[in-house]
Write an enzyme that holds these catalytic residues in place. Structure first.
Site, short mmCIF file in Angstrom:
data_model
loop_
_atom_site.label_atom_id
_atom_site.label_comp_id
_atom_site.label_asym_id
_atom_site.label_seq_id
_atom_site.Cartn_x
_atom_site.Cartn_y
_atom_site.Cartn_z
N SER A 38 0.82 -1.21 0.00
CA SER A 38 0.00 0.00 0.00
C SER A 38 0.85 1.26 0.00
O SER A 38 0.59 2.19 0.75
CB SER A 38 -0.91 -0.02 1.24
OG SER A 38 -1.98 0.86 1.06
N CYS A 42 2.53 7.38 -6.47
CA CYS A 42 2.40 8.73 -7.04
C CYS A 42 3.27 9.74 -6.29
O CYS A 42 3.57 10.81 -6.80
CB CYS A 42 0.93 9.17 -7.01
SG CYS A 42 -0.16 7.90 -7.66
N ILE A 277 -10.97 -16.06 -11.05
CA ILE A 277 -9.83 -15.13 -11.01
C ILE A 277 -10.29 -13.75 -11.49
O ILE A 277 -10.85 -13.59 -12.59
CB ILE A 277 -8.66 -15.63 -11.88
CG1 ILE A 277 -8.23 -17.04 -11.45
CG2 ILE A 277 -7.48 -14.66 -11.79
CD1 ILE A 277 -7.09 -17.63 -12.26
N ALA A 279 -9.08 -9.58 -12.03
CA ALA A 279 -7.86 -8.78 -12.26
C ALA A 279 -8.25 -7.31 -12.30
O ALA A 279 -9.33 -6.95 -12.79
CB ALA A 279 -7.18 -9.20 -13.55
N TYR A 425 -19.43 30.62 -6.43
CA TYR A 425 -18.62 31.78 -6.78
C TYR A 425 -18.42 32.73 -5.61
O TYR A 425 -19.37 33.11 -4.92
CB TYR A 425 -19.25 32.54 -7.95
CG TYR A 425 -18.76 33.97 -8.04
CD1 TYR A 425 -17.42 34.23 -8.32
CD2 TYR A 425 -19.61 35.05 -7.81
CE1 TYR A 425 -16.94 35.54 -8.37
CE2 TYR A 425 -19.15 36.35 -7.86
CZ TYR A 425 -17.81 36.60 -8.13
OH TYR A 425 -17.33 37.88 -8.17
P1 FAD Z 1 0.56 -1.13 -8.44
O1 FAD Z 1 0.02 -0.11 -7.53
O2 FAD Z 1 1.78 -0.78 -9.22
O3 FAD Z 1 0.83 -2.43 -7.59
C1 FAD Z 1 1.27 -3.60 -8.18
C2 FAD Z 1 2.13 -4.34 -7.19
O4 FAD Z 1 2.12 -5.70 -7.54
C3 FAD Z 1 3.57 -3.89 -7.20
O5 FAD Z 1 3.97 -3.41 -5.95
C4 FAD Z 1 4.34 -5.15 -7.59
O6 FAD Z 1 5.54 -5.28 -6.86
C5 FAD Z 1 3.37 -6.24 -7.23
N1 FAD Z 1 3.57 -7.47 -8.03
C6 FAD Z 1 3.65 -7.57 -9.38
N2 FAD Z 1 3.79 -8.86 -9.74
C7 FAD Z 1 3.77 -9.58 -8.60
C8 FAD Z 1 3.89 -10.97 -8.34
N3 FAD Z 1 4.01 -11.86 -9.32
N4 FAD Z 1 3.84 -11.39 -7.06
C9 FAD Z 1 3.69 -10.47 -6.04
N5 FAD Z 1 3.59 -9.16 -6.25
C10 FAD Z 1 3.62 -8.71 -7.51
N6 FAD Z 1 -1.39 7.54 -11.10
C11 FAD Z 1 -2.20 8.62 -10.93
O7 FAD Z 1 -3.41 8.50 -11.10
N7 FAD Z 1 -1.69 9.82 -10.54
C12 FAD Z 1 -0.35 10.01 -10.31
O8 FAD Z 1 0.09 11.12 -9.94
C13 FAD Z 1 0.52 8.91 -10.51
N8 FAD Z 1 1.85 9.05 -10.33
C14 FAD Z 1 2.67 7.95 -10.46
C15 FAD Z 1 4.03 8.10 -10.24
C16 FAD Z 1 4.87 7.01 -10.37
C17 FAD Z 1 6.35 7.18 -10.14
C18 FAD Z 1 4.34 5.73 -10.71
C19 FAD Z 1 5.24 4.53 -10.84
C20 FAD Z 1 2.98 5.58 -10.95
C21 FAD Z 1 2.14 6.69 -10.83
N9 FAD Z 1 0.76 6.58 -11.07
C22 FAD Z 1 -0.06 7.66 -10.91
C23 FAD Z 1 0.16 5.31 -11.51
C24 FAD Z 1 -0.47 4.57 -10.34
O9 FAD Z 1 0.46 4.45 -9.31
C25 FAD Z 1 -0.92 3.22 -10.83
O10 FAD Z 1 -1.88 3.41 -11.83
C26 FAD Z 1 -1.52 2.35 -9.75
O11 FAD Z 1 -0.65 2.20 -8.67
C27 FAD Z 1 -1.86 0.98 -10.33
O12 FAD Z 1 -2.31 0.13 -9.33
P2 FAD Z 1 -2.10 -1.44 -9.46
O13 FAD Z 1 -2.65 -2.04 -8.23
O14 FAD Z 1 -2.57 -1.90 -10.76
O15 FAD Z 1 -0.52 -1.61 -9.49
#
Ligand code: FAD
Length: 563
Positions: A38, A42, A277, A279, A425
């Site tokens: 968690s 961002c 499953i 996603a 406003y």
């Molecule tokens: P994530 O939050 O990326 O989580 C996926 C997690 O799964 C990762 O921690 C990874 O380690 C884990 N994982 C992957 N494969 C496996 C596995 N096989 N086994 C166990 N764990 C695994 N979005 C915005 O809307 N505004 C922003 O300002 C913004 N800024 C960002 C800045 C940065 C630097 C980054 C990298 C992203 C940013 N984003 C932003 C995008 C946003 O963070 C993502 O869209 C969001 O976190 C996606 O959520 P998620 O759960 O799909 O993946």
């Protein structure tokens, strides 16, 4: 019921917490490959730049706090390496101990996110970085400090590229940003990008557009970059940020159906081709509004919502994802850039007939100190009048207007109906006629034939038209400071008295600073029998697109017109 979740960040952690709120008896287990759950992806660039000082602030929960609050077992440093669908279990590798074990599930949620694209030209090494996890950010920040980084290259001008460029500047490094196309931020069109280019350069970023990188590697204690124009450049370090792709490798190996860019295919309930499953997040294919095309959009809001939806459905509550509009906002130094929906480029590619409004407006009443100008581009359907996309660049208040427009788009408002929105406003916050209302007024005027517009992209063709007459309706002072080629100066306040200078057999094209005075001029001229067009967005738009940096800077100071 036993639910296993792969990935414990935006989508995964949301799904886990929601599921616990709905089902106190479910066994919920998270496996997270990195050392944190968690965490605030961002916030990572701002940790590198020092705005977020404390790395603990990036982690919203720890496995222990998650367990205490939600009774959920979050296993960090544990990578799920395979899904055995027939056995309904996953294989897991503990990345610290090397132990390999299996875990059974009744329902599985995949939220593995996206991976940074590492192009074939990138040969890596200790001075080349990507930014995705807390570990990446810690490594990058420590490197900057330990090696006293004075120069950095950023490859890619998307969200992460721009944010890391700004934050590296904040560490005191000089930054060169290389972008392969002719403008940064693919989610906006030329106009918004032009303002961003100016902002980057004004803050000292060496912006290299149309810069095609052929090779990037660590060599002789430098990050060495070779460009297609044969230049070789050396920096203390480089960050590669040319985009992300859905991390669907587990799903692919397990034979789940995938779609565009290899993203995991899901239905509206976030269920994959295997009903047990689910996603969510950056790894899944969604339908993007307004074109309803299949897309992958990596944003935190959709990931969090989808996590909640998957949990609802697992807990027996029917819940459907309502497509993605791509509402986004980014800070680029002192500017805020926000967008929602389709770009002009996407609409053209899709063959959608659209109308375009460009408006420069104050964020609040001009007489209240501190007002600043924002430029809005709103695209709407020529056929239905429905809003298709909006982009805004400015300072304070940009985020509020994009949110209103995002909601308007979501509920299916026509552009002209924006004039009827009642928006709060008071002088420090807005104007009695908010910029959002102004878009509605312009759309309404276009619909009723009260105003006709012309655009920057029409100018070249019009210049060759002998029957066209071009008038700049600003003051002589503004005119001499900079004007578009071929425009003669007849200030708005003189217009009624100088009609004899305007040939009635010609079609008249009028420009002013923001589009307001020229609109007033077109009304005078139209009612005097002229065929007349108003330049969308005014000279500010012209200057931005012409990339007249000096003139643009000057314009911004005097861009507020009384309404
Ligand atoms: P994530 O939050 O990326 O989580 C996926 C997690 O799964 C990762 O921690 C990874 O380690 C884990 N994982 C992957 N494969 C496996 C596995 N096989 N086994 C166990 N764990 C695994 N979005 C915005 O809307 N505004 C922003 O300002 C913004 N800024 C960002 C800045 C940065 C630097 C980054 C990298 C992203 C940013 N984003 C932003 C995008 C946003 O963070 C993502 O869209 C969001 O976190 C996606 O959520 P998620 O759960 O799909 O993946």
């Amino acid at each position: 019921m036993k639910v296993v979740i792969v990935g414990g960040v935006a989508g995964g952690a949301s799904a886990a917490a929601r599921l616990r709120r709905l089902d106190e008896t479910a066994e919920i287990i998270i496996f997270e490959k990195s050392g944190y759950i968690s965490y605030a992806n961002c916030g990572l660039p701002y940790y590198v730049g020092g705005i977020i000082r404390d790395k603990e602030a990036l982690t919203l929960q720890t496995p222990q706090s998650f367990y205490n609050r939600f009774n959920i077992k979050a296993n960090v440093n544990c990578e799920v390496t395979a899904i055995e669908r027939d056995q309904k279990r996953v294989s897991v590798k503990n990345l610290i101990t090397g132990e390999i074990f299996t875990e059974s599930y009744d329902k599985l949620i995949l939220s593995p996110g996206a991976l940074p694209v590492v192009p074939s030209f990138c040969h890596g090494g200790e001075r080349v970085f990507t930014l995705r996890t807390v570990e990446d950010a810690i490594k990058l920040k420590a490197f900057c400090k330990e090696k006293n980084v004075k120069s950095a290259a950023v490859i890619g001008g998307g969200f992460i590229g721009l944010e890391i460029a700004e934050n590296l500047m904040d560490t005191g490094a000089s930054v060169t940003l290389f972008e392969r196309s002719d403008h940064v931020l693919a989610i906006v069109d030329d106009l918004a990008a032009a303002f961003v280019h100016n902002e980057l350069r004004a803050h000292g970023v060496d912006l290299q557009l149309k810069a095609d990188t052929l090779s990037l590697k660590t060599a002789d204690g430098c990050a060495e970059l070779v460009l297609s124009d044969d230049r070789t450049m050396r920096f203390d370090m480089a960050v590669v940020a040319i985009g992300v792709y859905p991390d669907s490798s587990l799903a692919v190996k397990a034979g789940l159906k995938t779609g565009v860019k290899g993203a995991i295919a899901v239905n509206k309930n976030m269920q994959t081709s295997d009903p047990d499953i689910y996603a969510v997040g950056d790894a899944v294919e969604i339908s993007a509004l307004p074109l309803k095309n299949s897309a992958v959009i990596a944003l935190a809001g959709p990931a969090n919502k989808q996590g909640r939806i998957a949990a609802d459905n697992i807990a027996g509550i029917n819940s459907e994802y309502q497509d993605t509009q791509g509402a986004s906002v980014i800070k680029v130094f002192s500017k805020t850039v926000a967008s929602v929906g389709a770009t002009e480029k996407q609409l053209k590619t899709a063959g959608v007939a659209y109308e375009k409004i460009i408006l420069s407006a104050g964020n609040h009443a001009g007489y209240y100190p501190g007002a600043s100008s924002m430029t809005i581009q709103c695209l709407y359907s020529k056929d239905s009048g429905l809003i298709l996309g909006t982009q805004i660049v400015g300072g304070d208040g940009v985020d509020k207007r994009i949110d209103v427009l995002s909601v308007a788009m979501r509920v299916g408002l026509k552009a002209a109906a924006l004039k009827d929105l009642e928006l709060a406003y008071a002088p420090p916050y807005s104007s009695a006629k908010d910029p959002v209302n102004m878009i509605g007024f312009i759309a309404d005027n276009i619909e009723k034939g009260i105003v006709k517009q012309f655009y920057y992209e029409d100018l070249d063709a019009l210049k060759n038209n002998a029957d066209a007459l071009f008038i700049d309706a600003r003051t002589p002072f503004e005119y001499v400071r900079g004007h578009a080629d071929g425009f003669i100066n007849i200030p708005l306040d003189d217009m009624r008295y100088r009609l004899d200078e305007i040939d009635k057999t010609k079609t008249v094209y009028v420009m002013c600073q923001s589009g307001l005075r020229s609109y007033l001029a077109t009304r005078i001229l139209a009612q005097n029998g002229y065929d007349v067009y108003n330049f969308a967005g005014g000279y500010m738009t012209y200057a931005a697109l012409k990339n007249h940096e000096y003139e643009l800077k000057e314009c911004l100071g005097c861009g507020m017109e009384k309404r």
